[in-house]
Design a protein around this motif. Structure first.
Motif, PDB file in Angstrom:
ATOM      1  N   GLU A 155       0.826  -1.201   0.000  1.00 49.71           N
ATOM      2  CA  GLU A 155       0.000   0.000   0.000  1.00 49.71           C
ATOM      3  C   GLU A 155       0.864   1.256   0.000  1.00 49.71           C
ATOM      4  O   GLU A 155       0.595   2.214  -0.743  1.00 49.71           O
ATOM      5  N   THR A 178      -1.079 -14.825  -7.953  1.00 50.08           N
ATOM      6  CA  THR A 178      -2.317 -14.921  -7.195  1.00 50.08           C
ATOM      7  C   THR A 178      -2.126 -15.907  -6.047  1.00 50.08           C
ATOM      8  O   THR A 178      -1.220 -16.743  -6.068  1.00 50.08           O
ATOM      9  N   THR A 179      -2.984 -15.822  -5.059  1.00 48.09           N
ATOM     10  CA  THR A 179      -2.858 -16.682  -3.884  1.00 48.09           C
ATOM     11  C   THR A 179      -3.039 -18.151  -4.253  1.00 48.09           C
ATOM     12  O   THR A 179      -2.238 -19.010  -3.857  1.00 48.09           O
ATOM     13  N   HIS A 231       4.229 -11.791  -0.620  1.00 55.44           N
ATOM     14  CA  HIS A 231       2.786 -11.701  -0.786  1.00 55.44           C
ATOM     15  C   HIS A 231       2.291 -12.528  -1.966  1.00 55.44           C
ATOM     16  O   HIS A 231       3.035 -12.760  -2.931  1.00 55.44           O
ATOM     17  N   PHE A 233      -1.722 -12.462  -4.098  1.00 59.11           N
ATOM     18  CA  PHE A 233      -2.828 -11.506  -4.187  1.00 59.11           C
ATOM     19  C   PHE A 233      -4.104 -12.145  -4.700  1.00 59.11           C
ATOM     20  O   PHE A 233      -4.093 -12.920  -5.670  1.00 59.11           O
ATOM     21  N   ASP A 234      -5.189 -11.800  -4.064  1.00 57.33           N
ATOM     22  CA  ASP A 234      -6.510 -12.004  -4.648  1.00 57.33           C
ATOM     23  C   ASP A 234      -6.787 -10.774  -5.520  1.00 57.33           C
ATOM     24  O   ASP A 234      -6.579  -9.636  -5.065  1.00 57.33           O
ATOM     25  N   THR A 236      -9.373  -9.117  -6.432  1.00 55.56           N
ATOM     26  CA  THR A 236     -10.300  -8.137  -5.861  1.00 55.56           C
ATOM     27  C   THR A 236      -9.654  -7.366  -4.730  1.00 55.56           C
ATOM     28  O   THR A 236      -9.826  -6.145  -4.605  1.00 55.56           O
ATOM     29  N   ASP A 237      -8.883  -8.048  -3.902  1.00 54.26           N
ATOM     30  CA  ASP A 237      -8.181  -7.376  -2.803  1.00 54.26           C
ATOM     31  C   ASP A 237      -7.145  -6.390  -3.332  1.00 54.26           C
ATOM     32  O   ASP A 237      -6.960  -5.303  -2.761  1.00 54.26           O
ATOM     33  N   ALA A 240      -8.765  -3.293  -4.360  1.00 56.19           N
ATOM     34  CA  ALA A 240      -9.159  -2.506  -3.188  1.00 56.19           C
ATOM     35  C   ALA A 240      -7.988  -1.703  -2.638  1.00 56.19           C
ATOM     36  O   ALA A 240      -8.148  -0.541  -2.230  1.00 56.19           O
ATOM     37  N   ILE A 241      -6.789  -2.300  -2.616  1.00 51.63           N
ATOM     38  CA  ILE A 241      -5.601  -1.582  -2.142  1.00 51.63           C
ATOM     39  C   ILE A 241      -5.326  -0.375  -3.032  1.00 51.63           C
ATOM     40  O   ILE A 241      -5.074   0.738  -2.545  1.00 51.63           O
ATOM     41  N   ARG A 244      -7.815   2.310  -2.399  1.00 52.30           N
ATOM     42  CA  ARG A 244      -7.656   2.888  -1.061  1.00 52.30           C
ATOM     43  C   ARG A 244      -6.577   3.969  -1.026  1.00 52.30           C
ATOM     44  O   ARG A 244      -6.674   4.929  -0.248  1.00 52.30           O
ATOM     45  N   GLN A 308      -9.484 -15.745  -9.962  1.00 47.49           N
ATOM     46  CA  GLN A 308      -8.510 -15.943  -8.894  1.00 47.49           C
ATOM     47  C   GLN A 308      -7.725 -17.243  -9.018  1.00 47.49           C
ATOM     48  O   GLN A 308      -6.724 -17.448  -8.324  1.00 47.49           O
TER      49      GLN A 308
END
Length: 325
Positions: A155, A178-179, A231, A233-234, A236-237, A240-241, A244, A308
């Motif tokens: 972030e 991706t996760t 890390h 990542f999803d 969608t997440d 969002a970061i 934000r 995902q």
């Protein structure tokens, strides 16, 4: 065309003591691992600066920014590695001039050398993505490939990207795991490494075995790799970061499902055997197979497999202000 003279020197051969220290110091681990990889990274990942990789880099960019009026005047690459992404984007007409940055002095050295050899307008600096050493509103474009997953505070890094971008400037990051994709990729890679290094112990396959000291060094690097990959990542997440921190026009796209299931065992096998065994015919065949599976992913599987589950995620966003490119 060169790195700054006051940048630290590369350290391509980490000692066991340094590796142990790096296990509890993430940024030291980042430097040691990537300095170790710098001079061989392009060969390891079959990176080039010809039409094949220009097309790949431009394809990733166009996938998330299909309508950008090009070229951008000045671009910055974070975590540049050997310069693969930005240098090939510049050759593909995406940017006129560029700055490459990395926490690893070894990577900056190789990236600026590659830029010079290609005749591109590129400078380089050793830099932390969480504290980018450039003034506000400096760049029209910020890019990165397989870098966000190495940064402790993603972030904060994206906030820094918006700070150094001019109003209306854009960031594009590609090649992030991706996760779910990371789970199957790592398991495939670990299984392939184990099988290959065990089978090549057989006497009649000794020509296919790398020298033990090279395998040992690769194992030490793998130990650091587990530390530097912070890390997954999803999609969608990740969107969002980016939203934000204040970016607009944020969107993520994923790619490589069948291509990843094929590609990870292939890449791991190639890292475990002598380069002399990997003929140009073999490399071309693997590349064509990857292209075919990538087309299957894009044309068919992305319509039936949730995003995902794909291995790579790309993310883009724009700094609010003037009309975005």
């Amino acid at each position: 065309m060169t790195a700054r003279p006051d940048d630290p020197a590369p350290n391509p051969h980490a000692t066991e003591a340094q590796v142990q220290a790096a296990l509890t110091d993430n940024k030291l681990a980042q430097v040691l691992y990537h300095d170790w990889e710098a001079e061989t990274y392009d060969d390891k990942w079959s990176i080039s600066y010809d039409e094949r990789c220009i097309e790949y880099a431009r394809g990733r960019f166009d996938a998330v920014v299909p309508d950008a009026p090009l070229p951008y005047e000045r671009a910055l690459e974070l975590g540049c590695g050997t310069g693969f992404f930005l240098l090939n984007l510049m050759q593909g007409g995406v940017a006129k001039s560029g700055s490459v940055t990395d926490l690893s002095p070894g990577m900056v050295k190789v990236a600026t050398r590659n830029g010079k050899n290609l005749g591109l307008d590129v400078d380089g600096r050793v830099a932390d993505a969480e504290t980018i050493p450039y003034d506000d509103d400096t760049f029209d474009l910020v890019v990165g490939h397989a870098v966000l997953h190495h940064i402790p505070d993603v972030e904060l890094a994206l906030k820094e990207c918006l700070r150094v971008l001019k109003p209306g400037g854009r960031f594009v990051f590609a090649g992030e795991p991706t996760t779910i994709g990371n789970i199957y990729a790592r398991r495939l890679g670990q299984a392939t490494w184990k099988v290959t290094t065990e089978i090549t112990k057989l006497p009649f396959l000794k020509d296919w075995r790398r020298p033990q000291e090279e395998l040992d060094e690769s194992s030490r690097a793998a130990a650091l790799e587990a530390v530097v990959d912070l890390h997954t990542f999803d999609p969608t997440d990740l969107e969002a970061i980016a939203s934000r921190v204040g970016a607009v026009e944020v969107r993520a796209k994923t790619e490589e499902f069948a291509a990843a299931l094929w590609g990870w065992p292939v890449r791991t096998f190639e890292a475990a055997v002598p380069d002399s065994k990997l003929t140009m015919r073999y490399r071309l065949a693997q590349y064509k197979a990857w292209l075919g599976l990538s087309k299957l992913d894009e044309k068919v599987l992305r319509h039936v497999v949730p995003r995902q589950f794909f291995y790579n995620v790309m993310i883009t966003g724009v700094k609010p202000g003037a009309a975005a490119k």
